[in-house]
Write a protein that holds these residues in place. Structure first.
Motif, PDB file in Angstrom:
ATOM      1  N   HIS A  16      18.632  -0.026  38.575  1.00 21.36           N
ATOM      2  CA  HIS A  16      18.213   0.512  37.279  1.00 21.36           C
ATOM      3  C   HIS A  16      18.945   1.838  37.136  1.00 21.36           C
ATOM      4  O   HIS A  16      18.707   2.754  37.924  1.00 21.36           O
ATOM      5  CB  HIS A  16      16.708   0.711  37.212  1.00 21.36           C
ATOM      6  CG  HIS A  16      16.264   1.343  35.926  1.00 21.36           C
ATOM      7  ND1 HIS A  16      16.180   0.626  34.758  1.00 21.36           N
ATOM      8  CD2 HIS A  16      15.935   2.611  35.622  1.00 21.36           C
ATOM      9  CE1 HIS A  16      15.791   1.432  33.790  1.00 21.36           C
ATOM     10  NE2 HIS A  16      15.640   2.646  34.291  1.00 21.36           N
ATOM     11  N   THR A  49      -0.386  -4.584  33.525  1.00 21.22           N
ATOM     12  CA  THR A  49       0.591  -5.674  33.439  1.00 21.22           C
ATOM     13  C   THR A  49       2.002  -5.173  33.728  1.00 21.22           C
ATOM     14  O   THR A  49       2.924  -5.956  33.876  1.00 21.22           O
ATOM     15  CB  THR A  49       0.561  -6.322  32.048  1.00 21.22           C
ATOM     16  OG1 THR A  49       0.812  -5.321  31.065  1.00 21.22           O
ATOM     17  CG2 THR A  49      -0.786  -6.989  31.802  1.00 21.22           C
ATOM     18  N   SER A  50       2.175  -3.855  33.774  1.00 25.87           N
ATOM     19  CA  SER A  50       3.460  -3.256  34.128  1.00 25.87           C
ATOM     20  C   SER A  50       3.205  -1.812  34.541  1.00 25.87           C
ATOM     21  O   SER A  50       2.097  -1.297  34.418  1.00 25.87           O
ATOM     22  CB  SER A  50       4.448  -3.315  32.968  1.00 25.87           C
ATOM     23  OG  SER A  50       3.988  -2.522  31.910  1.00 25.87           O
ATOM     24  N   CYS A  51       4.257  -1.167  35.030  1.00 26.83           N
ATOM     25  CA  CYS A  51       4.147   0.209  35.518  1.00 26.83           C
ATOM     26  C   CYS A  51       5.515   0.871  35.371  1.00 26.83           C
ATOM     27  O   CYS A  51       6.545   0.207  35.467  1.00 26.83           O
ATOM     28  CB  CYS A  51       3.726   0.192  36.975  1.00 26.83           C
ATOM     29  SG  CYS A  51       3.619   1.819  37.724  1.00 26.83           S
ATOM     30  N   THR A  52       5.514   2.172  35.141  1.00 28.17           N
ATOM     31  CA  THR A  52       6.754   2.933  35.103  1.00 28.17           C
ATOM     32  C   THR A  52       6.664   4.066  36.102  1.00 28.17           C
ATOM     33  O   THR A  52       5.725   4.868  36.066  1.00 28.17           O
ATOM     34  CB  THR A  52       7.020   3.499  33.697  1.00 28.17           C
ATOM     35  OG1 THR A  52       7.127   2.413  32.780  1.00 28.17           O
ATOM     36  CG2 THR A  52       8.317   4.303  33.666  1.00 28.17           C
ATOM     37  N   TYR A  96       4.176  -8.590  40.682  1.00 31.68           N
ATOM     38  CA  TYR A  96       4.875  -8.327  41.951  1.00 31.68           C
ATOM     39  C   TYR A  96       4.014  -8.764  43.130  1.00 31.68           C
ATOM     40  O   TYR A  96       3.858  -8.059  44.090  1.00 31.68           O
ATOM     41  CB  TYR A  96       5.200  -6.834  42.076  1.00 31.68           C
ATOM     42  CG  TYR A  96       6.565  -6.475  41.576  1.00 31.68           C
ATOM     43  CD1 TYR A  96       7.673  -7.192  41.946  1.00 31.68           C
ATOM     44  CD2 TYR A  96       6.739  -5.395  40.736  1.00 31.68           C
ATOM     45  CE1 TYR A  96       8.933  -6.862  41.494  1.00 31.68           C
ATOM     46  CE2 TYR A  96       7.992  -5.047  40.285  1.00 31.68           C
ATOM     47  CZ  TYR A  96       9.081  -5.781  40.665  1.00 31.68           C
ATOM     48  OH  TYR A  96      10.319  -5.441  40.223  1.00 31.68           O
ATOM     49  N   GLU A 125      13.026   7.467  34.683  1.00 25.73           N
ATOM     50  CA  GLU A 125      11.873   6.626  34.404  1.00 25.73           C
ATOM     51  C   GLU A 125      12.281   5.190  34.713  1.00 25.73           C
ATOM     52  O   GLU A 125      13.147   4.623  34.054  1.00 25.73           O
ATOM     53  CB  GLU A 125      11.451   6.764  32.946  1.00 25.73           C
ATOM     54  CG  GLU A 125      10.937   8.157  32.618  1.00 25.73           C
ATOM     55  CD  GLU A 125      10.391   8.285  31.209  1.00 25.73           C
ATOM     56  OE1 GLU A 125       9.867   7.275  30.682  1.00 25.73           O
ATOM     57  OE2 GLU A 125      10.478   9.388  30.665  1.00 25.73           O
ATOM     58  N   ILE A 126      11.681   4.646  35.751  1.00 27.62           N
ATOM     59  CA  ILE A 126      12.059   3.334  36.244  1.00 27.62           C
ATOM     60  C   ILE A 126      10.920   2.364  35.956  1.00 27.62           C
ATOM     61  O   ILE A 126       9.848   2.462  36.556  1.00 27.62           O
ATOM     62  CB  ILE A 126      12.363   3.376  37.752  1.00 27.62           C
ATOM     63  CG1 ILE A 126      13.441   4.421  38.030  1.00 27.62           C
ATOM     64  CG2 ILE A 126      12.769   1.997  38.258  1.00 27.62           C
ATOM     65  CD1 ILE A 126      13.661   4.696  39.504  1.00 27.62           C
ATOM     66  N   PRO A 127      11.124   1.421  35.034  1.00 29.27           N
ATOM     67  CA  PRO A 127      10.066   0.451  34.727  1.00 29.27           C
ATOM     68  C   PRO A 127       9.994  -0.639  35.803  1.00 29.27           C
ATOM     69  O   PRO A 127      11.020  -1.083  36.312  1.00 29.27           O
ATOM     70  CB  PRO A 127      10.497  -0.130  33.390  1.00 29.27           C
ATOM     71  CG  PRO A 127      11.981   0.004  33.389  1.00 29.27           C
ATOM     72  CD  PRO A 127      12.300   1.246  34.185  1.00 29.27           C
ATOM     73  N   PHE A 128       8.778  -1.004  36.129  1.00 30.67           N
ATOM     74  CA  PHE A 128       8.551  -2.100  37.048  1.00 30.67           C
ATOM     75  C   PHE A 128       7.743  -3.165  36.330  1.00 30.67           C
ATOM     76  O   PHE A 128       6.641  -2.890  35.870  1.00 30.67           O
ATOM     77  CB  PHE A 128       7.788  -1.633  38.304  1.00 30.67           C
ATOM     78  CG  PHE A 128       8.633  -0.786  39.201  1.00 30.67           C
ATOM     79  CD1 PHE A 128       9.331  -1.359  40.244  1.00 30.67           C
ATOM     80  CD2 PHE A 128       8.737   0.581  39.001  1.00 30.67           C
ATOM     81  CE1 PHE A 128      10.116  -0.582  41.079  1.00 30.67           C
ATOM     82  CE2 PHE A 128       9.506   1.357  39.828  1.00 30.67           C
ATOM     83  CZ  PHE A 128      10.206   0.771  40.856  1.00 30.67           C
ATOM     84  N   PRO A 129       8.268  -4.356  36.204  1.00 30.16           N
ATOM     85  CA  PRO A 129       7.531  -5.411  35.523  1.00 30.16           C
ATOM     86  C   PRO A 129       6.314  -5.839  36.339  1.00 30.16           C
ATOM     87  O   PRO A 129       6.244  -5.590  37.540  1.00 30.16           O
ATOM     88  CB  PRO A 129       8.543  -6.552  35.410  1.00 30.16           C
ATOM     89  CG  PRO A 129       9.513  -6.297  36.505  1.00 30.16           C
ATOM     90  CD  PRO A 129       9.554  -4.799  36.701  1.00 30.16           C
ATOM     91  N   VAL A 137       7.814   7.498  37.138  1.00 35.17           N
ATOM     92  CA  VAL A 137       8.405   8.656  36.459  1.00 35.17           C
ATOM     93  C   VAL A 137       8.676   9.725  37.522  1.00 35.17           C
ATOM     94  O   VAL A 137       7.752  10.193  38.183  1.00 35.17           O
ATOM     95  CB  VAL A 137       7.473   9.197  35.355  1.00 35.17           C
ATOM     96  CG1 VAL A 137       8.121  10.371  34.644  1.00 35.17           C
ATOM     97  CG2 VAL A 137       7.122   8.100  34.359  1.00 35.17           C
TER      98      VAL A 137
END
Length: 69
Positions: A12, A44-47, A68, A61-65, A49
């Motif tokens: 990313h 349902t998701s996380c970022t 997992y 800022e790295i989004p994680f779907p 920061v």
């Protein structure tokens, strides 16, 4: 120190990433990087920061779907 394989599975921006370990919760230094672990029963998701010390704005800022598991 627990090993997380050093070969990234995706990127990313300039960050090399791979799935980490769920435990321990929080931030853990591992060979070749840092493991971040959190828990939410409803998210349902996380970022992730990231800030440099004393900086007012994040440098990443790295989004994680979700999903997992």
């Amino acid at each position: 120190m627990q090993r997380i394989d050093i070969h990234p599975t995706h990127t990313h921006e300039k960050f090399k990433l791979r799935r980490g370990n769920p435990y321990p919760f929080g931030t853990s230094f591992v060979p070749g990087g840092v493991n971040f672990s959190i828990f939410s029963s409803h998210a349902t998701s996380c970022t992730l920061v990231l800030f440099e010390k004393h900086a007012p704005q994040p440098f990443a800022e790295i989004p994680f779907p979700g999903d997992y598991r």
